[in-house]
Design an enzyme around this catalytic site. Structure first.
Site, PDB file in Angstrom:
ATOM      1  CG  HIS A 190      -0.179   2.214  -9.326  1.00  0.00           C
ATOM      2  ND1 HIS A 190      -0.406   1.846  -8.015  1.00  0.00           N
ATOM      3  CD2 HIS A 190      -1.244   2.996  -9.676  1.00  0.00           C
ATOM      4  CE1 HIS A 190      -1.556   2.379  -7.598  1.00  0.00           C
ATOM      5  NE2 HIS A 190      -2.070   3.084  -8.583  1.00  0.00           N
ATOM      6  CG  LEU A 202       9.179 -17.382  -3.380  1.00  0.00           C
ATOM      7  CD1 LEU A 202       9.074 -17.344  -1.861  1.00  0.00           C
ATOM      8  CD2 LEU A 202       9.633 -16.028  -3.905  1.00  0.00           C
ATOM      9  CG  ASP A 204      -2.092   0.938   1.088  1.00  0.00           C
ATOM     10  OD1 ASP A 204      -2.345   1.417  -0.035  1.00  0.00           O
ATOM     11  OD2 ASP A 204      -2.759   1.204   2.111  1.00  0.00           O
TER      12      ASP A 204
HETATM   13  C1  IPE Z   1      -5.460  -2.647  -0.199  1.00  0.00           C
HETATM   14  O1  IPE Z   1      -5.098  -1.323  -0.397  1.00  0.00           O
HETATM   15  C2  IPE Z   1      -5.488  -3.386  -1.502  1.00  0.00           C
HETATM   16  C3  IPE Z   1      -4.197  -3.661  -2.097  1.00  0.00           C
HETATM   17  C4  IPE Z   1      -3.045  -3.394  -1.573  1.00  0.00           C
HETATM   18  C5  IPE Z   1      -4.236  -4.305  -3.375  1.00  0.00           C
HETATM   19  P1  IPE Z   1      -6.192  -0.176  -0.593  1.00  0.00           P
HETATM   20  O2  IPE Z   1      -5.451   1.079  -0.769  1.00  0.00           O
HETATM   21  O3  IPE Z   1      -7.142  -0.571  -1.647  1.00  0.00           O
HETATM   22  O4  IPE Z   1      -6.959  -0.233   0.815  1.00  0.00           O
HETATM   23  P2  IPE Z   1      -7.823   0.865   1.554  1.00  0.00           P
HETATM   24  O5  IPE Z   1      -8.818   1.395   0.573  1.00  0.00           O
HETATM   25  O6  IPE Z   1      -6.886   1.936   2.013  1.00  0.00           O
HETATM   26  O7  IPE Z   1      -8.450   0.138   2.696  1.00  0.00           O
HETATM   27  C1  IPE Z   2      -1.381   0.260  -3.415  1.00  0.00           C
HETATM   28  O1  IPE Z   2      -1.217   1.631  -3.439  1.00  0.00           O
HETATM   29  C2  IPE Z   2      -1.726  -0.313  -4.752  1.00  0.00           C
HETATM   30  C3  IPE Z   2      -3.109  -0.776  -4.863  1.00  0.00           C
HETATM   31  C4  IPE Z   2      -4.002  -0.740  -3.917  1.00  0.00           C
HETATM   32  C5  IPE Z   2      -3.517  -1.308  -6.137  1.00  0.00           C
HETATM   33  P1  IPE Z   2      -2.425   2.647  -3.474  1.00  0.00           P
HETATM   34  O2  IPE Z   2      -2.801   2.895  -4.884  1.00  0.00           O
HETATM   35  O3  IPE Z   2      -3.546   2.168  -2.608  1.00  0.00           O
HETATM   36  O4  IPE Z   2      -1.765   3.929  -2.850  1.00  0.00           O
HETATM   37  P2  IPE Z   2      -2.410   4.936  -1.817  1.00  0.00           P
HETATM   38  O5  IPE Z   2      -2.912   4.117  -0.667  1.00  0.00           O
HETATM   39  O6  IPE Z   2      -3.519   5.630  -2.529  1.00  0.00           O
HETATM   40  O7  IPE Z   2      -1.305   5.831  -1.431  1.00  0.00           O
HETATM   41 MG    MG Z   3      -4.002   2.411  -0.674  1.00  0.00          MG
END
Ligand code: IPE
Ligand code: IPE
Ligand code: MG
Length: 255
Positions: free
Chosen positions: A51, A145, A34
């Site tokens: 990303h 792995l 995240d």
């Molecule tokens: C969780 O992250 C999903 C992934 C890492 C794929 P999100 O960014 O979607 O989660 P929330 O919305 O903060 O709970």
């Molecule tokens: C994690 O990073 C990737 C996915 C959930 C796909 P985010 O896109 O959720 O990044 P933040 O949380 O908005 O910073």
């Molecule tokens: Mg996120």
């Protein structure tokens, strides 16, 4: 091996060296990756650049886990709720596995990594599904792995599907309610065949599960870090494992 790990940690962090015992490596590490968007925003860049850099961190984490002797690495790449995001971002996220595998599959094969995927594949765009299926097929006999991508994965959907399949079997007369056990449920979840995660890591400072492996993390050790996913490297995995090794896992019993 311990010496090498100590030296590395000491240099990178300027902290006390951390000792990793080779005898107590978590078999299954699961990561909620995240913070890609916030990483980009903090640099004045578009979210997709976050990303893109997150993809590089996937590679670093995979190599680090493999070097450490982790057996299963589950990466939460896209949740069943992430479809709520703007279409451009979703489209980009769906291209990333294709790009990742085009760049890295040969090296993963060289390292004997077995790629798996859990989630609702039917809803993925054809190019994403095809790339994942090809990676799974080309690595299915590898014995190193297990790199398990949670892609269009949601734990509630997983549990719902599992319950529905058991209900259908009961209706068809091939399963009796008494036969429903934890083991049966385990085997019918998308993670079937994988042990429960020993260590669950979440980056970006959020302390929630966001619908990730709700059944399987019942006794996982949780490790949270404020760093954003694109910053994740071997140091962080080693820190998490060192912390894991200091924990006392009691499973409700006494030490
Ligand atoms: C969780 O992250 C999903 C992934 C890492 C794929 P999100 O960014 O979607 O989660 P929330 O919305 O903060 O709970
Ligand atoms: C994690 O990073 C990737 C996915 C959930 C796909 P985010 O896109 O959720 O990044 P933040 O949380 O908005 O910073
Ligand atoms: Mg996120």
């Amino acid at each position: 091996m311990i010496k090498r790990v100590q030296a590395w940690l000491g240099r990178k962090d300027g902290q006390q060296p951390v000792e990793i015992s080779p005898d107590n490596i978590p078999r299954h590490v699961a990561i909620i990756m995240d913070g890609n968007g916030r990483w980009a925003k903090s640099r004045g860049l578009p979210r997709i650049v976050g990303h893109q850099n997150g993809m590089k961190a996937v590679k670093r984490a995979t190599i680090a886990a493999n070097d450490l002797g982790v057996e299963f690495l589950t990466m939460y790449a896209f949740s069943t709720e992430n479809w709520k995001r703007p279409k451009d971002e979703v489209d980009f996220l769906m291209k990333l596995p294709v790009e990742f595998l085009a760049l890295e599959l040969d090296e993963l094969i060289e390292k004997n990594v077995q790629v798996r995927v859990m989630g609702d594949a039917d809803a993925l765009p054809a190019h994403t599904r095809k790339a994942m299926e090809e990676a799974v097929a080309r690595t299915q006999d590898n014995t190193g792995l297990v790199l398990n991508f949670a892609l269009n994965y949601g734990a509630r959907k997983e549990i719902e599907d599992c319950m529905r399949s058991m209900g259908e079997d009961i209706r068809a007369g091939v399963l009796s309610p008494e036969e429903i056990t934890s083991e049966l449920i385990d085997s019918r979840l998308l993670s079937g065949g994988l042990p429960d995660p020993d260590l669950l890591i979440r980056t970006s400072g959020e302390m929630r599960l966001s619908n990730f492996m709700l059944w399987q993390v019942a006794y996982s050790e949780l490790w949270f870090t404020d760093i954003y996913w694109p910053e994740f490297d071997k140091t962080h995995l080693l820190q998490a494992v060192a912390e894991y090794q200091r924990r006392s896992r009691r499973y409700g019993g006494l030490k």
